[in-house]
Write a protein that holds these residues in place. Structure first.
Motif, PDB file in Angstrom:
ATOM      1  N   GLY A  38       0.760  -1.240   0.000  1.00  0.00           N
ATOM      2  CA  GLY A  38       0.000   0.000   0.000  1.00  0.00           C
ATOM      3  C   GLY A  38       0.794   1.296   0.000  1.00  0.00           C
ATOM      4  O   GLY A  38       0.198   2.363   0.011  1.00  0.00           O
ATOM      5  N   PHE A  39       2.103   1.238   0.013  1.00  0.00           N
ATOM      6  CA  PHE A  39       2.885   2.474  -0.077  1.00  0.00           C
ATOM      7  C   PHE A  39       2.678   3.086  -1.456  1.00  0.00           C
ATOM      8  O   PHE A  39       2.686   2.372  -2.458  1.00  0.00           O
ATOM      9  CB  PHE A  39       4.368   2.190   0.105  1.00  0.00           C
ATOM     10  CG  PHE A  39       4.888   2.381   1.495  1.00  0.00           C
ATOM     11  CD1 PHE A  39       6.047   3.107   1.710  1.00  0.00           C
ATOM     12  CD2 PHE A  39       4.249   1.848   2.586  1.00  0.00           C
ATOM     13  CE1 PHE A  39       6.550   3.286   2.970  1.00  0.00           C
ATOM     14  CE2 PHE A  39       4.732   2.011   3.853  1.00  0.00           C
ATOM     15  CZ  PHE A  39       5.889   2.741   4.062  1.00  0.00           C
ATOM     16  N   SER A  40       2.530   4.378  -1.500  1.00  0.00           N
ATOM     17  CA  SER A  40       2.458   5.036  -2.805  1.00  0.00           C
ATOM     18  C   SER A  40       3.878   5.185  -3.351  1.00  0.00           C
ATOM     19  O   SER A  40       4.859   5.007  -2.631  1.00  0.00           O
ATOM     20  CB  SER A  40       1.803   6.416  -2.663  1.00  0.00           C
ATOM     21  OG  SER A  40       2.646   7.282  -1.931  1.00  0.00           O
ATOM     22  N   GLY A  41       3.967   5.522  -4.618  1.00  0.00           N
ATOM     23  CA  GLY A  41       5.285   5.737  -5.214  1.00  0.00           C
ATOM     24  C   GLY A  41       6.032   6.870  -4.521  1.00  0.00           C
ATOM     25  O   GLY A  41       7.238   6.795  -4.285  1.00  0.00           O
ATOM     26  N   LYS A  42       5.296   7.914  -4.151  1.00  0.00           N
ATOM     27  CA  LYS A  42       5.911   9.058  -3.483  1.00  0.00           C
ATOM     28  C   LYS A  42       6.440   8.684  -2.097  1.00  0.00           C
ATOM     29  O   LYS A  42       7.526   9.090  -1.705  1.00  0.00           O
ATOM     30  CB  LYS A  42       4.884  10.190  -3.364  1.00  0.00           C
ATOM     31  CG  LYS A  42       5.469  11.504  -2.919  1.00  0.00           C
ATOM     32  CD  LYS A  42       4.404  12.585  -2.811  1.00  0.00           C
ATOM     33  CE  LYS A  42       4.060  13.043  -4.210  1.00  0.00           C
ATOM     34  NZ  LYS A  42       3.154  14.207  -4.204  1.00  0.00           N
ATOM     35  N   GLN A  43       5.673   7.868  -1.349  1.00  0.00           N
ATOM     36  CA  GLN A  43       6.128   7.426  -0.024  1.00  0.00           C
ATOM     37  C   GLN A  43       7.364   6.537  -0.135  1.00  0.00           C
ATOM     38  O   GLN A  43       8.285   6.632   0.679  1.00  0.00           O
ATOM     39  CB  GLN A  43       5.015   6.653   0.693  1.00  0.00           C
ATOM     40  CG  GLN A  43       3.885   7.504   1.186  1.00  0.00           C
ATOM     41  CD  GLN A  43       2.768   6.650   1.738  1.00  0.00           C
ATOM     42  OE1 GLN A  43       2.419   5.614   1.168  1.00  0.00           O
ATOM     43  NE2 GLN A  43       2.193   7.085   2.850  1.00  0.00           N
ATOM     44  N   THR A  44       7.396   5.690  -1.134  1.00  0.00           N
ATOM     45  CA  THR A  44       8.528   4.795  -1.335  1.00  0.00           C
ATOM     46  C   THR A  44       9.781   5.588  -1.689  1.00  0.00           C
ATOM     47  O   THR A  44      10.855   5.352  -1.134  1.00  0.00           O
ATOM     48  CB  THR A  44       8.214   3.778  -2.447  1.00  0.00           C
ATOM     49  OG1 THR A  44       7.004   3.110  -2.133  1.00  0.00           O
ATOM     50  CG2 THR A  44       9.324   2.770  -2.594  1.00  0.00           C
TER      51      THR A  44
END
Length: 135
Positions: A38-44
């Protein structure tokens, strides 16, 4: 001496970039797992950029503190290297330029951030199913 220091800086920067790129490249499966849960690309990207920047910052800060400390010590206690009869100044002179130390910190921070952001962004664009596939 300026050319030598510039060359040493380029070598150090390429070493930092290589280590950070390898770190993020080897963590592709971890990035895929984070994306799958569930991590978004931005969070990753933010997580792995912060990880790489933190690791590089520890190395840069310890090097700057150690180098500045040794430079200040040599500045206060010049080393006697050669005989006085041969040279007019037989000691090893040293002068710590805090402007240069600050510039090194700023440039190193920029290199560390770019060196961790670009591979993290590239790795976060991979689909989790492709990265988790067993080969």
């Amino acid at each position: 001496i300026g050319t030598f220091l510039g060359l040493a800086g380029i070598i150090a920067a390429s070493s930092i970039l290589t280590v950070l790129t390898l770190l993020v490249t080897q963590k592709k499966r971890d990035i895929a797992i984070l994306r799958a849960i569930g991590f978004s690309g931005k969070q990753t990207v933010r997580t792995f950029t912060l990880l790489g920047f933190s690791l590089a910052s520890v190395g840069v800060l310890s090097g700057v503190v150690l180098g500045t400390g040794i430079g200040l010590y040599i500045e206060a206690n010049p080393l006697k290297l050669v005989q006085y009869e041969i040279y007019y100044d037989p000691s090893l002179p040293a002068l710590v330029d805090f402007g240069l130390v600050f510039a090194v910190l700023i440039v190193s921070a920029l290199i560390a951030w770019l060196g961790s952001y670009i591979p993290a962004r590239t790795a976060s664009e991979i689909r989790p199913s492709d990265a988790l596939r067993v080969k």
